[in-house]
Scaffold this active site. Structure first.
Site, PDB file in Angstrom:
ATOM      1  N   VAL A   1       0.866  -1.168   0.000  1.00 53.34           N
ATOM      2  CA  VAL A   1       0.000   0.000   0.000  1.00 53.34           C
ATOM      3  C   VAL A   1       0.909   1.226   0.000  1.00 53.34           C
ATOM      4  CG1 VAL A   1      -1.747   1.287   1.262  1.00 53.34           C
ATOM      5  CG2 VAL A   1      -1.816  -1.202   1.237  1.00 53.34           C
ATOM      6  N   PRO A   2       1.066   1.843  -1.136  1.00 51.38           N
ATOM      7  CA  PRO A   2       2.012   2.960  -1.284  1.00 51.38           C
ATOM      8  C   PRO A   2       1.595   4.193  -0.502  1.00 51.38           C
ATOM      9  CG  PRO A   2       0.661   2.764  -3.249  1.00 51.38           C
ATOM     10  CD  PRO A   2       0.298   1.608  -2.356  1.00 51.38           C
ATOM     11  N   CYS A   3       1.665   4.073   0.801  1.00 51.05           N
ATOM     12  CA  CYS A   3       1.246   5.179   1.647  1.00 51.05           C
ATOM     13  C   CYS A   3       2.192   6.367   1.478  1.00 51.05           C
ATOM     14  CB  CYS A   3       1.202   4.749   3.102  1.00 51.05           C
ATOM     15  SG  CYS A   3       2.705   3.960   3.673  1.00 51.05           S
ATOM     16  N   HIS A   4       3.340   6.132   0.896  1.00 47.61           N
ATOM     17  CA  HIS A   4       4.284   7.234   0.722  1.00 47.61           C
ATOM     18  C   HIS A   4       3.809   8.181  -0.379  1.00 47.61           C
ATOM     19  CE1 HIS A   4       5.514   3.896  -1.919  1.00 47.61           C
ATOM     20  NE2 HIS A   4       5.750   4.836  -2.792  1.00 47.61           N
TER      21      HIS A   4
END
Length: 174
Positions: A141-144
DNA sequence: GAAGAGTTGTACT
DNA sequence: AGTACAACTCTTC
């Protein structure tokens, strides 16, 4: 802290990427927990504790995930959404937020408000932010790619920030 | 530009 | 069940 999460069968794997060692823990439904690229496999495994304690090493289970993550860390324009994730221990809102987060294309960024809107309520920006904070799926999950509406990186107290900047730089420059 | 108030959701007591 | 906390956003000083 008392967690009553009970997984019947957990398996894990650790592998080296261009950015570091990544540990992933999953069930039959998909990945339930993933670590950030660390310098040593030991640190990576520590990231997914204590779930990894009850898990057994099964590299064969995550041959695909390993390839995808490895390619991603190498700068390949792949889609991490291909990796199945199991968020049954999470609430529907979290799940929605994470799913929305995975739809963010590489190199692009979205605000927490956008995430909240995708998750159901635009006013639930805090909840969305918390979903990212509680995100245990790290790279999956590319929370960045999620930043504040002002464009600032905001929050991310701890080791996540430098790595986030690194990932964003990689994706943007890509 | 900085500070305060508002809203939703989760986690813990 | 109730209370406290959160990686936010918007309005106002």
């Amino acid at each position: 802290m008392a967690k009553k999460d009970k997984y019947q069968r957990l398996t894990y794997d650790v592998f080296d990427t261009d950015m570091g060692w990544v540990a992933i823990v999953g069930s039959d439904h998909g990945i339930v927990r993933a670590s950030l690229p660390e310098d040593t496999p030991e640190t990576a495994l520590d990231y997914v504790q204590p779930e990894v304690n009850t898990a057994e090493h099964a590299p064969a289970e995550y041959v695909d995930a390993r390839a995808l993550i490895s390619a991603y860390c190498a700068g390949e324009p792949i889609d991490l959404a291909d990796i199945p994730i199991d968020t049954r221990s999470a609430t529907p809102f979290f799940r929605k937020a994470w799913d929305a987060c995975r739809t963010i294309p590489a190199g692009e960024t979205r605000s927490y408000g956008w995430l909240a809107e995708q998750a159901g309520n635009i006013k639930a920006a805090r909840g969305a932010g918390q979903a990212m904070a509680r995100n245990r799926l790290a790279l999956l999950v590319p929370c960045h790619r999620v930043i504040s509406s002002s464009g600032a990186l905001h929050g991310f107290g701890g080791a996540g920030l430098p790595l986030k900047s690194r990932l964003l730089a990689m994706e943007t420059d890509r």
